[in-house]
Motif scaffolding. Structure first.
Motif: not given
Length: 245
Positions: A56-62, A65-70, A90-98, A128-131
């Protein structure tokens, strides 16, 4: 998310790591490890580790949240069977540059090595990924491209996606399932895609519960260690050379 999901999530804390994102503290030096020792807790003395890997690319992304619910549904099932469960995110957006740097020149930052260790040391994953345009996101694919090909062999995993419409409903069972088949992970039979109209629906909550219960069942059955033993036996019994007919 529906009211029931918000209530379930309210009492759950995902562990945040020093590497950024969520997870246990990072330790360098694990890149290149093909498969770790299988974690096999017994009773309440040791907690199972469930890690959500979200693109997910936003803070507290949908998506997150869906992954967390599972993950919460998995935790609830394990607790009913007398086992503790540690949830990590793990929020991959926090490591996008790496991730981008590693994809180009294979240089792994300490933070990214810590992420890999969190993934490899898990008992199960929720991916979990956005499409975007009928497939998983570029960030999601780039991360799994740089993970060692043997890192998650026999790992139980739930496939989770979010999209703008139900036109993307097959993405978890086409694009995502084939990717994790290549990595030789073991996806649960139930996958999830949530579009805008699905949020808060009884159907989505039922699929979350079912996927969580399936993931817990795989963990409780010791699937990863059983499959690892089977792989070892197969390698031992394999002929040194396959004859050409």
């Amino acid at each position: 998310m529906g009211m029931g999901q918000d209530t379930a999530m309210a009492d759950v804390q995902f562990v945040r790591s020093a590497a950024g994102g969520y997870g246990q503290p990072a330790h360098a030096g694990i890149v290149g490890v093909s498969q770790p020792d299988v974690h096999a807790p017994e009773g309440r003395g040791d907690a199972y580790r469930i890690t959500v890997v979200s693109a997910g690319v936003s803070e507290h992304s949908a998506t997150g949240r869906l992954g967390d619910a599972v993950a919460v549904r998995t935790q609830e099932t394990l607790q009913r069977h007398g086992h503790e469960c540690e949830l990590r995110h793990i929020a991959l957006k926090d490591f996008a540059a790496d991730i981008a740097v590693a994809a180009v020149d294979y240089h792994m930052s300490d933070a990214l090595r810590g992420v890999f260790e969190q993934v490899i040391s898990s008992d199960a994953l929720i991916a979990a990924t956005p499409v975007f345009k009928a497939s998983y996101s570029g960030l999601f694919k780039s991360f799994w491209d740089i993970v060692d090909v043997d890192a998650i062999v026999n790992m139980p995993v739930v496939l989770v996606a979010t999209g703008g419409s139900r036109r993307h409903a097959l993405v978890p069972d086409t694009a995502m399932r084939s990717l994790f088949a290549f990595l030789r992970a073991i996806p649960t039979p139930t996958s999830l895609l949530a579009a805008g109209e699905d949020w808060g629906s009884a159907e989505l909550e039922a699929r979350q519960r079912r996927a969580g219960e399936e993931l817990a069942a795989m963990i409780l059955a010791g699937l990863r260690s059983t499959m690892a033993a089977a792989d070892a036996d197969a390698a031992h019994d394999a002929p040194s050379q396959i004859p050409v007919r």
